[in-house]
Design an enzyme around this catalytic site. Structure first.
Site, mmCIF file in Angstrom:
data_model
loop_
_atom_site.group_PDB
_atom_site.id
_atom_site.type_symbol
_atom_site.label_atom_id
_atom_site.label_comp_id
_atom_site.label_asym_id
_atom_site.label_seq_id
_atom_site.Cartn_x
_atom_site.Cartn_y
_atom_site.Cartn_z
ATOM 1 N N LYS A 128 2.233 -45.233 -40.346
ATOM 2 C CA LYS A 128 0.963 -45.011 -39.942
ATOM 3 C C LYS A 128 0.410 -43.671 -40.445
ATOM 4 O O LYS A 128 -0.916 -43.890 -40.887
ATOM 5 C CB LYS A 128 1.209 -44.530 -38.374
ATOM 6 C CG LYS A 128 -0.257 -44.008 -37.811
ATOM 7 C CD LYS A 128 -1.142 -45.090 -37.775
ATOM 8 C CE LYS A 128 -2.543 -44.790 -37.135
ATOM 9 N NZ LYS A 128 -2.596 -44.533 -35.923
ATOM 10 N N LYS B 252 -5.947 -34.221 -37.576
ATOM 11 C CA LYS B 252 -4.381 -34.192 -37.386
ATOM 12 C C LYS B 252 -3.668 -35.034 -38.059
ATOM 13 O O LYS B 252 -2.534 -34.836 -38.624
ATOM 14 C CB LYS B 252 -4.322 -34.677 -35.949
ATOM 15 C CG LYS B 252 -2.916 -34.537 -35.224
ATOM 16 C CD LYS B 252 -2.308 -35.880 -35.170
ATOM 17 C CE LYS B 252 -3.194 -36.892 -34.112
ATOM 18 N NZ LYS B 252 -2.490 -38.195 -34.057
ATOM 19 N N SER C 202 0.071 -41.483 -32.575
ATOM 20 C CA SER C 202 0.346 -41.154 -33.803
ATOM 21 C C SER C 202 0.859 -39.722 -33.961
ATOM 22 O O SER C 202 0.118 -38.796 -33.754
ATOM 23 C CB SER C 202 -1.086 -41.341 -34.771
ATOM 24 O OG SER C 202 -1.296 -42.678 -34.668
#
Length: 296
Positions: free
Chosen positions: A174, A242, A99
């Site tokens: 995502k 993140k 990701s």
């Protein structure tokens, strides 16, 4: 002899280990590389092969899969004299299941094209349980022909597999996924504290909520974490922090307002700053408890 492609798997963490093992179970020849010897030993015990470097792992591969924490790690394994692009054969299909930022995926695809290497960005959702059970949702960016070639591999790892658009599209979807998950966990955490403070039977309440419109995959997956206060990492706060940075930056770039997402991003950051970054993201409950004066 198997007609399945030879797979190099880079990154054998919480997600990468069970995913690579599912490929081995399905008959794929998997050569893996990671920085932890114990994870390499786990792969060999499952029937895979350990490699001492990225270059060694990818040299004879038909497909290279990367599953590492963030953009810097993808760039570290992809570029440079010991990286994937310099050591994989022309024609290799590189599938990045990490990701990362959409722009990192776009840049990687462009750099790989110069080496004759094809790229798909294919991040996943479903957490450790989804990886173990091979029921992940896989959102893909790239060319249709490459997606069609990779589909059998994807279907070994997941249940919902969708090509979302050109390079970077998988990462964009995502990012949206992580926004929804974080907001959902936060709402569930607030509900848990509210219910407990009100003296309600928490297990009964979560059971009935799960059967109605408030039900969600997040509530189903994280209910036991909330009940037992078990925050062993399936997906760490550090990684969700993140990801919230990724979606915040990407939304700013396209002019999309994320008012609730911005608040939850700050709550995730606060939890991390208080030393809980290594816990599962269901530990957002701890932040709500602190705000409510009920933290253990």
């Amino acid at each position: 002899m198997s007609t399945l492609p030879k797979v190099a798997w880079i990154g054998l963490g919480i997600m990468g280990s069970p995913m690579s093992e599912n490929l081995v179970k399905a008959g794929y020849q998997v050569t893996g590389h990671t920085l932890e010897q114990a994870k390499l030993d786990r792969l060999t015990a499952a029937g895979g092969t350990a490699a001492g470097s990225v270059a060694e792992a990818v040299r004879d591969a038909d497909v290279v899969v990367t599953m590492v924490p963030a953009s810097p790690q993808v760039e570290a394994v992809a570029y440079g004299p010991d990286g994937i692009l310099e050591n994989a054969r022309p024609g290799t299909l590189l599938i990045d299941m990490s990701s990362i930022t959409p722009q990192t995926s776009v840049d990687l695809a462009a750099a790989a094209r110069e080496k004759g290497i094809r790229v798909l960005d294919a991040p996943v959702s479903g957490g450790e349980a989804g990886a173990i059970e091979a029921v992940l949702s896989i959102m893909v960016g790239g060319e249709q022909a490459d997606f069609d070639e990779a589909r059998p591999l994807f279907e070994t790892l997941g249940r919902t597999v969708v090509l979302c658009g050109p390079h970077g599209s998988g990462q964009t979807v995502k990012a949206a996924n992580q926004l929804i998950v974080a907001v959902n966990i936060q709402a569930c955490a607030e509900a848990v504290v509210f219910l407990e403070r009100s003296g309600v039977d928490l297990k009964a309440a979560l059971d009935v909520l799960g059967g109605g419109l408030a039900g969600s995959t997040v509530l189903t997956r994280k209910k036991d974490n909330f009940l037992a206060r078990d925050f062993a990492p399936g997906f760490r706060i550090d990684l969700h922090h993140k990801d919230m940075g990724i979606v915040t930056d990407a939304a700013r770039a396209v002019g999309a307002a994320l008012p609730v997402g911005a608040v939850v991003a700050q709550l995730v950051a606060s939890l991390r700053a208080q030393g809980d970054g290594g816990l599962d993201h269901s530990a957002l409950l701890r932040a709500v408890e602190r705000l409510s004066g009920t933290a253990a």
